[in-house]
Motif scaffolding. Sequence first.
Motif, short mmCIF file in Angstrom:
data_model
loop_
_atom_site.label_atom_id
_atom_site.label_comp_id
_atom_site.label_asym_id
_atom_site.label_seq_id
_atom_site.Cartn_x
_atom_site.Cartn_y
_atom_site.Cartn_z
N GLY A 83 0.81 -1.21 0.00
CA GLY A 83 0.00 0.00 0.00
C GLY A 83 0.84 1.27 0.00
O GLY A 83 1.97 1.30 0.51
N TYR A 124 -4.83 6.74 1.12
CA TYR A 124 -4.24 5.40 1.05
C TYR A 124 -4.65 4.76 -0.27
O TYR A 124 -5.84 4.79 -0.63
CB TYR A 124 -4.70 4.54 2.22
CG TYR A 124 -4.10 3.14 2.21
CD1 TYR A 124 -2.83 2.92 2.70
CD2 TYR A 124 -4.81 2.06 1.69
CE1 TYR A 124 -2.27 1.64 2.69
CE2 TYR A 124 -4.27 0.79 1.67
CZ TYR A 124 -2.98 0.59 2.17
OH TYR A 124 -2.43 -0.68 2.14
N SER A 126 -4.13 1.28 -2.89
CA SER A 126 -3.64 -0.08 -3.12
C SER A 126 -4.18 -0.56 -4.45
O SER A 126 -4.82 0.19 -5.19
CB SER A 126 -4.11 -1.01 -1.98
OG SER A 126 -5.50 -1.23 -2.06
N ARG A 130 -8.69 3.31 -3.34
CA ARG A 130 -8.03 4.39 -2.63
C ARG A 130 -9.06 5.21 -1.88
O ARG A 130 -10.22 5.31 -2.29
CB ARG A 130 -7.24 5.29 -3.58
CG ARG A 130 -8.04 6.01 -4.63
CD ARG A 130 -8.11 5.27 -5.92
NE ARG A 130 -6.79 4.90 -6.39
CZ ARG A 130 -6.54 4.20 -7.47
NH1 ARG A 130 -7.54 3.84 -8.23
NH2 ARG A 130 -5.31 3.87 -7.82
#
Length: 399
Positions: A83, A124, A126, A130
Amino acid sequence: MDELFTTIGHRFGRVEPRRRMRDYVRGLLAPVARKNSWQLAENAGHSTPNGLQHLLSRARWDPDEIRDDLQVFVAERLGRPDGVLIVDDTGFLKKGTTSAGVQRQYSGTAGRTENCQIGVFAAYASSVGRALVDRELYLPKSWTDDRDRCRAAKVPDEWEFATKNTLAATIVRRALSSPLPIAWVTADAAYGQDNRFRRMLETSGVGYVLAVPKSQFSLAGPRIDMVFEQAPDQAWERRSCGAGAKGQREYDWAAVQLRPVAEYDHQDGILIRRRWALARRSVNRPDEISYYLAYAPLDIGVDVLVRVAGLRWAIEECFQAAKNECGLDQYEVRRYVGWYRHITLAMLAHAFLAAVTAQEGEKGAALVRRLRSSSSPWRKCGDSWQLALPDTPVPVLKR
């Protein structure tokens, strides 16, 4: 959504603010034209907006506790070992002089100097989605030097001036100590050029790919743009830094390894991290070159660094979605605590949308895997073909 509300419900000591919080978040997710207290109250069936305004101003609850629950929620739904945490700021255009932190200042959102508030955020990202996970309101010196003005806006007396980079460092430290699985941090040049910000990341042991200005001095000696001016043509390779609205975002990239720093890059005398300088050149406009400094484990190659650099745009996507769909910028609060409460609940609504999108994406991926694993799912049926899968609607393709 009920599961999410149950998770954060214990943060409210009374049933009334708990119910109002649910109405507020549902309203932020509803097709309401302007997501202020009046229209959100109307959407919830309230006769007046007093209850929702009380939720944002005087009710007893801590938005930082909701932020912590939000990070747990995002970690569970979107978390992946690789991440990426993305740091950036965004502006909120405002009139007047009484809203906490407002003044004439440059806003990247508007692209010019405007009367606005500035918030520093972290998102964040990944492989599955997000979402925004943290926020801090920037208070200029014109505010922190005027304690009467701060008290009128309910800014805590202990709050002192902090630069945007200091706020970003605080946000990153909090995220690294949260359940979010973070392998990388990325940010634009406003943060990447700050040596103290980079040292904080190195001390924390997290990898980074940070944009820097062309005047940035590197460990190679000269300015970073001068390093790549000497690069031969074969050093530039065309790579994609991720998919965009119009397909793969391809650029010509060059990378060079920098000399290590013993204090941060070695452990027990063994090299464990490697430093890089990267340059990204536009395919159609070769004069447009962006530069990055990177800090990564030894087994990481240039392709991974390019991917992380390309994920910085994800926070812009989060800002756009949170403002357009969840009313992130449609608040009418003026006080410090009201800003944090509205922004946190809007982030919660956006995280819920991100989790739902990720869940639907996983279902679609599972269907594709089932299709690929099936030897012959297509069946001829009269003058048409059918795709037969268990528990799956059967589409019919007519001639």
